[in-house]
Design a protein around this motif. Structure first.
Motif, short mmCIF file in Angstrom:
data_model
loop_
_atom_site.label_atom_id
_atom_site.label_comp_id
_atom_site.label_asym_id
_atom_site.label_seq_id
_atom_site.Cartn_x
_atom_site.Cartn_y
_atom_site.Cartn_z
N ALA A 9 0.84 -1.21 0.00
CA ALA A 9 0.00 0.00 0.00
C ALA A 9 0.87 1.25 0.00
CB ALA A 9 -0.93 0.00 1.20
N GLY A 10 1.98 1.23 0.73
CA GLY A 10 2.89 2.37 0.75
C GLY A 10 3.53 2.61 -0.61
N VAL A 11 3.94 1.53 -1.26
CA VAL A 11 4.54 1.66 -2.60
C VAL A 11 3.50 2.24 -3.57
CG1 VAL A 11 5.39 0.33 -4.57
CG2 VAL A 11 6.28 -0.12 -2.29
N LEU A 12 2.30 1.71 -3.54
CA LEU A 12 1.25 2.20 -4.44
C LEU A 12 0.90 3.65 -4.14
CD1 LEU A 12 -1.10 -0.90 -4.61
CD2 LEU A 12 0.22 0.08 -6.50
N ALA A 13 0.85 4.02 -2.86
CA ALA A 13 0.55 5.41 -2.51
C ALA A 13 1.64 6.34 -3.03
CB ALA A 13 0.41 5.55 -0.99
N LEU A 57 -6.33 10.71 -4.96
CA LEU A 57 -7.30 10.17 -4.00
C LEU A 57 -6.90 8.79 -3.46
CD1 LEU A 57 -10.62 11.36 -5.66
CD2 LEU A 57 -9.52 12.24 -3.59
N PRO A 58 -6.50 7.83 -4.30
CA PRO A 58 -6.09 6.55 -3.73
C PRO A 58 -4.81 6.65 -2.91
CG PRO A 58 -6.33 6.35 -6.12
CD PRO A 58 -6.56 7.76 -5.75
N ALA A 59 -3.95 7.61 -3.22
CA ALA A 59 -2.74 7.78 -2.42
C ALA A 59 -3.11 8.05 -0.97
CB ALA A 59 -1.88 8.92 -2.98
N ALA A 60 -4.12 8.86 -0.78
CA ALA A 60 -4.61 9.12 0.57
C ALA A 60 -5.45 7.96 1.08
CB ALA A 60 -5.41 10.42 0.59
N GLY A 61 -6.27 7.39 0.21
CA GLY A 61 -7.20 6.34 0.62
C GLY A 61 -6.54 5.02 0.99
N ASP A 69 -7.73 5.30 11.69
CA ASP A 69 -8.83 4.45 12.13
C ASP A 69 -10.19 5.13 11.92
OD1 ASP A 69 -9.84 2.03 13.01
OD2 ASP A 69 -9.88 2.66 15.11
N ILE A 70 -10.30 5.80 10.78
CA ILE A 70 -11.56 6.44 10.38
C ILE A 70 -11.99 5.80 9.07
CG2 ILE A 70 -12.67 8.58 9.69
CD1 ILE A 70 -10.57 10.05 11.39
N ALA A 71 -13.02 5.00 9.12
CA ALA A 71 -13.56 4.30 7.95
C ALA A 71 -12.49 3.50 7.22
CB ALA A 71 -14.24 5.29 7.01
N PRO A 72 -11.85 2.54 7.91
CA PRO A 72 -10.78 1.76 7.26
C PRO A 72 -11.26 0.91 6.09
CG PRO A 72 -11.25 0.90 9.45
CD PRO A 72 -12.05 2.16 9.30
N VAL A 73 -12.56 0.76 5.91
CA VAL A 73 -13.07 0.03 4.74
C VAL A 73 -12.72 0.76 3.45
CG1 VAL A 73 -15.37 1.09 4.65
CG2 VAL A 73 -15.05 -1.28 3.89
N LEU A 77 -11.36 -0.32 -0.86
CA LEU A 77 -12.09 0.37 -1.93
C LEU A 77 -11.15 1.22 -2.78
CD1 LEU A 77 -15.35 1.40 -0.05
CD2 LEU A 77 -15.04 -0.44 -1.70
N ALA A 78 -10.19 1.88 -2.12
CA ALA A 78 -9.19 2.65 -2.86
C ALA A 78 -8.33 1.72 -3.72
CB ALA A 78 -8.31 3.45 -1.89
N ALA A 79 -7.98 0.56 -3.18
CA ALA A 79 -7.19 -0.40 -3.94
C ALA A 79 -7.98 -0.92 -5.14
CB ALA A 79 -6.75 -1.56 -3.05
#
Length: 127
Positions: A9-13, A57-61, A69-73, A77-79
């Motif tokens: 996730a870090g690499v993709l962000a 947006l996905p970089a943040a998502g 820990d705010i809406a981790p779902v 969805l970003a992925a």
């Protein structure tokens, strides 16, 4: 597995943050970066800004919802959104005949699918 998902996730962000530079770099300057950047000439400057925003947006998502820990779902969805974005990038490269530069997009697509699968399934934040 959780560590691998965080690293991915870090690499993709990071990739998305770099890619979102389309919002700030002039179209001509991007086109001059090499043969793999010629695709920007097919889009208007406003479309490039929109693509840059879609990458921001996905970089943040991918990171912020889980860390805060705010809406981790939103992480899977970003992925999933990134899977769709990179699938469109692959189809654009195929249409333009850029087979040599398609490998990177395919790798990012697989990484995004891995994060979506992992965060929806075995290592979800919900549970």
């Amino acid at each position: 597995m959780n560590i691998a998902l965080w690293i991915t996730a870090g690499v993709l962000a990071t990739v998305c943050l770099v890619g979102s530079s389309k919002m700030f770099v002039p179209q001509e300057k991007m086109a001059a970066m090499g043969a793999s950047a010629q695709w920007v000439l097919d889009f208007s400057p406003s479309a490039l800004k929109a693509i840059g925003a879609v990458e921001l947006l996905p970089a943040a998502g991918l990171i912020l919802p889980a860390v805060l820990d705010i809406a981790p779902v939103l992480v899977p969805l970003a992925a999933t959104g990134l899977v769709l974005l990179f699938a469109c990038a692959v189809s654009m490269r195929l249409r333009r005949g850029e087979r040599a530069t398609i490998v990177g997009d395919l790798i990012y697509l697989v990484l995004a699918a891995f994060v979506a699968w992992g965060r929806f399934g075995p290592e979800s934040f919900t549970g």
